[in-house]
Write a protein that holds these residues in place. Structure first.
Motif, PDB file in Angstrom:
ATOM      1  N   ALA A  50       2.629  24.284  27.086  1.00  0.00           N
ATOM      2  CA  ALA A  50       3.120  24.637  25.748  1.00  0.00           C
ATOM      3  C   ALA A  50       3.219  26.151  25.564  1.00  0.00           C
ATOM      4  O   ALA A  50       2.298  26.891  25.911  1.00  0.00           O
ATOM      5  N   GLN A  51       4.388  26.586  25.077  1.00  0.00           N
ATOM      6  CA  GLN A  51       4.582  28.008  24.799  1.00  0.00           C
ATOM      7  C   GLN A  51       4.058  28.354  23.414  1.00  0.00           C
ATOM      8  O   GLN A  51       3.658  29.469  23.140  1.00  0.00           O
ATOM      9  N   ARG A  52       4.119  27.366  22.521  1.00  0.00           N
ATOM     10  CA  ARG A  52       3.562  27.583  21.190  1.00  0.00           C
ATOM     11  C   ARG A  52       3.353  26.246  20.497  1.00  0.00           C
ATOM     12  O   ARG A  52       3.928  25.223  20.886  1.00  0.00           O
ATOM     13  N   ILE A  53       2.538  26.291  19.473  1.00  0.00           N
ATOM     14  CA  ILE A  53       2.243  25.096  18.685  1.00  0.00           C
ATOM     15  C   ILE A  53       2.543  25.436  17.230  1.00  0.00           C
ATOM     16  O   ILE A  53       2.195  26.521  16.749  1.00  0.00           O
ATOM     17  N   ILE A  54       3.219  24.510  16.556  1.00  0.00           N
ATOM     18  CA  ILE A  54       3.479  24.710  15.130  1.00  0.00           C
ATOM     19  C   ILE A  54       2.681  23.648  14.375  1.00  0.00           C
ATOM     20  O   ILE A  54       2.787  22.452  14.681  1.00  0.00           O
ATOM     21  N   ILE A  55       1.877  24.091  13.433  1.00  0.00           N
ATOM     22  CA  ILE A  55       1.110  23.126  12.636  1.00  0.00           C
ATOM     23  C   ILE A  55       1.775  23.023  11.265  1.00  0.00           C
ATOM     24  O   ILE A  55       2.054  24.039  10.629  1.00  0.00           O
ATOM     25  N   VAL A  56       2.073  21.798  10.824  1.00  0.00           N
ATOM     26  CA  VAL A  56       2.653  21.615   9.486  1.00  0.00           C
ATOM     27  C   VAL A  56       1.738  20.731   8.646  1.00  0.00           C
ATOM     28  O   VAL A  56       1.182  19.757   9.141  1.00  0.00           O
ATOM     29  N   ALA A  57       1.597  21.082   7.380  1.00  0.00           N
ATOM     30  CA  ALA A  57       0.722  20.325   6.481  1.00  0.00           C
ATOM     31  C   ALA A  57       0.886  20.855   5.060  1.00  0.00           C
ATOM     32  O   ALA A  57       1.624  21.830   4.836  1.00  0.00           O
ATOM     33  N   CYS A  58       0.214  20.226   4.118  1.00  0.00           N
ATOM     34  CA  CYS A  58       0.201  20.679   2.721  1.00  0.00           C
ATOM     35  C   CYS A  58      -1.248  20.741   2.225  1.00  0.00           C
ATOM     36  O   CYS A  58      -2.107  20.007   2.703  1.00  0.00           O
ATOM     37  N   GLY A  59      -1.471  21.578   1.237  1.00  0.00           N
ATOM     38  CA  GLY A  59      -2.758  21.601   0.520  1.00  0.00           C
ATOM     39  C   GLY A  59      -3.942  21.835   1.429  1.00  0.00           C
ATOM     40  O   GLY A  59      -3.939  22.717   2.303  1.00  0.00           O
ATOM     41  N   THR A  60      -4.969  21.030   1.217  1.00  0.00           N
ATOM     42  CA  THR A  60      -6.195  21.164   2.000  1.00  0.00           C
ATOM     43  C   THR A  60      -5.939  20.990   3.493  1.00  0.00           C
ATOM     44  O   THR A  60      -6.542  21.670   4.329  1.00  0.00           O
ATOM     45  N   SER A  61      -5.011  20.100   3.838  1.00  0.00           N
ATOM     46  CA  SER A  61      -4.711  19.873   5.253  1.00  0.00           C
ATOM     47  C   SER A  61      -4.116  21.132   5.880  1.00  0.00           C
ATOM     48  O   SER A  61      -4.327  21.422   7.060  1.00  0.00           O
ATOM     49  N   TRP A  62      -3.382  21.893   5.071  1.00  0.00           N
ATOM     50  CA  TRP A  62      -2.835  23.170   5.544  1.00  0.00           C
ATOM     51  C   TRP A  62      -3.987  24.150   5.813  1.00  0.00           C
ATOM     52  O   TRP A  62      -3.971  24.911   6.785  1.00  0.00           O
ATOM     53  N   HIS A  63      -5.003  24.119   4.983  1.00  0.00           N
ATOM     54  CA  HIS A  63      -6.172  24.976   5.233  1.00  0.00           C
ATOM     55  C   HIS A  63      -6.850  24.598   6.551  1.00  0.00           C
ATOM     56  O   HIS A  63      -7.273  25.463   7.311  1.00  0.00           O
TER      57      HIS A  63
END
Ligand code: M6R
Length: 366
Positions: free
Chosen positions: A50-63
């Motif tokens: 993997a060259q990079r990882i993108i994390i997507v989420a909202c609210g507390t999950s984003w934290h």
């Protein structure tokens, strides 16, 4: 069904030693320095390259995602971007087949998070889900993933789901580090043995409950609060602020401690509590200077400190002790007193803690 607790939120806060344990059960082998994640095993090569990882989420999950960024970059040395799902989906993001997208969601039904992964999938990315509700839409849309196993979370304010998400991300970071060879075996053995102790340390952190209630009584009528932290203490500050605002309706902001002097410092007066994550870790000395800056402006400081601390305790108006742990696990412990503080303030103000106004447990519309 609240198991003798007055609210689901309090029950769920107290369940955390168990839910964190359940999340790592059968997945870590401290003596061998091994992490086993059946859900993503087939994708080991993908993580390796993997060259990079993108994390997507909202609210507390984003934290939780922000904590994950810190852990994955530190141990697996893969660049990570953490995105609000709602923003990511409406940009024209650059994604290709080498990208890994991790979607974090307690409910597994959040509309924006679902749409974000649908788009990334179309562009060829590999999608991993970190979800709590088994068989929900996001796990079904993902190529692979791991469940957090925190058990049902009823309170609208996320508590045990957050610490389980952070635990799951910790496991993923160690797993990637192990497969990529970016961590020494002896180091991993040490970290995993410490991780195994975390449920006990969370139990210890819960013992400050009565003291935190006494602090809540003093601050229940404030109109504003500022939460500060550095490093992985920063997402903890964001999470503390979100918890307070959603259930007590007090305006609260989380900031990286060093950013305070770029604006929020103007707000500081005798009325506004400043809650600071000031535990003994790599940013300890820096945080101490930030506390001095607050005190010099007559601010009121509530500090989260490491057990036995004397330096911060001297300066802060109130100090809540948490047990010492490796910096990697700080968010799992430091979040506990902030959850309790918000809970008690909200109860004292008479809010409907489990079902705060205007909020839904799962946000299935954008
Ligand atoms: O179910 P999800 O984890 O996708 O939900 C995301 C947010 O809606 C959720 O974390 C929300 O911010 C909570 N009420 C926070 O306590």
């Amino acid at each position: 069904e609240k198991g003798g607790y007055e609210h689901f939120m309090l029950k769920e806060i107290y369940e955390q030693p168990r839910s964190i344990y359940d999340c790592m059960r059968g997945r870590i082998y401290p003596l061998e320095g091994k992490v086993q994640l059946g859900g993503i095993k087939e994708y080991t090569e993908k993580f390796k390259n993997a060259q990079r990882i993108i994390i997507v989420a909202c609210g507390t999950s984003w934290h939780a995602g922000l904590v994950g960024e810190y852990l994955i970059e530190e141990y697996a040395r893969i660049p990570v971007e953490v995105e609000y799902a709602s923003e990511f989906r409406y940009r024209n993001p650059i994604i290709n087949e080498n990208d890994i997208v991790i979607a974090i969601s307690q409910s597994g039904e959040t509309a924006d998070t679902m749409a974000a992964i649908e788009m990334a999938k179309e562009k060829g990315a590999t999608i991993f889900g970190i979800c709590n509700v088994v068989g929900a839409s996001i796990p079904r849309l993902s190529h692979a993933g791991i469940y957090t196993h925190a058990g049902p979370e009823i309170g609208v304010a996320s508590t045990k789901a957050f610490t389980a998400q952070v635990t799951a991300l910790t496991l993923m970071a160690f797993y990637m580090a192990e497969t990529k060879g970016t961590i020494a075996k002896s180091k991993l053995i040490g970290l995993l043995s410490e991780l195994e102790r975390i449920p006990k340390l969370v139990e210890k952190a819960l013992q400050s409950d009565q003291y935190i209630l006494s602090i809540a009584e003093k601050f229940k009528d404030v109109r504003n609060a500022l939460f500060l932290g550095r490093g992985s203490g920063f997402p903890v500050a964001l999470e503390g602020a979100l918890k307070l605002k959603e259930i007590s309706y007090i305006h609260a902001e989380g900031y990286p401690a060093a950013e305070m002097k770029h604006g929020p410092i103007a707000l500081i007066d005798e009325e506004m509590p400043v809650i600071v994550i000031a535990t003994k870790n790599s940013s300890y000395e820096k945080v101490i200077s930030n506390i001095q800056e607050v005190k010099a402006r007559k601010g009121v400081v509530i500090a989260i400190v490491t057990e036995g601390d004397t330096e911060v305790t001297k300066m802060a108006d109130y100090s809540i002790e948490i047990p010492h742990t490796d910096e990697a696990f700080l968010p799992l412990i430091a979040t506990i007193p902030l959850q309790l503080l918000s809970y008690h303030i909200a109860v004292l103000r008479g809010s409907n803690v489990d079902q705060p106004r205007n909020l839904a447990k799962s946000v299935t519309v954008e």
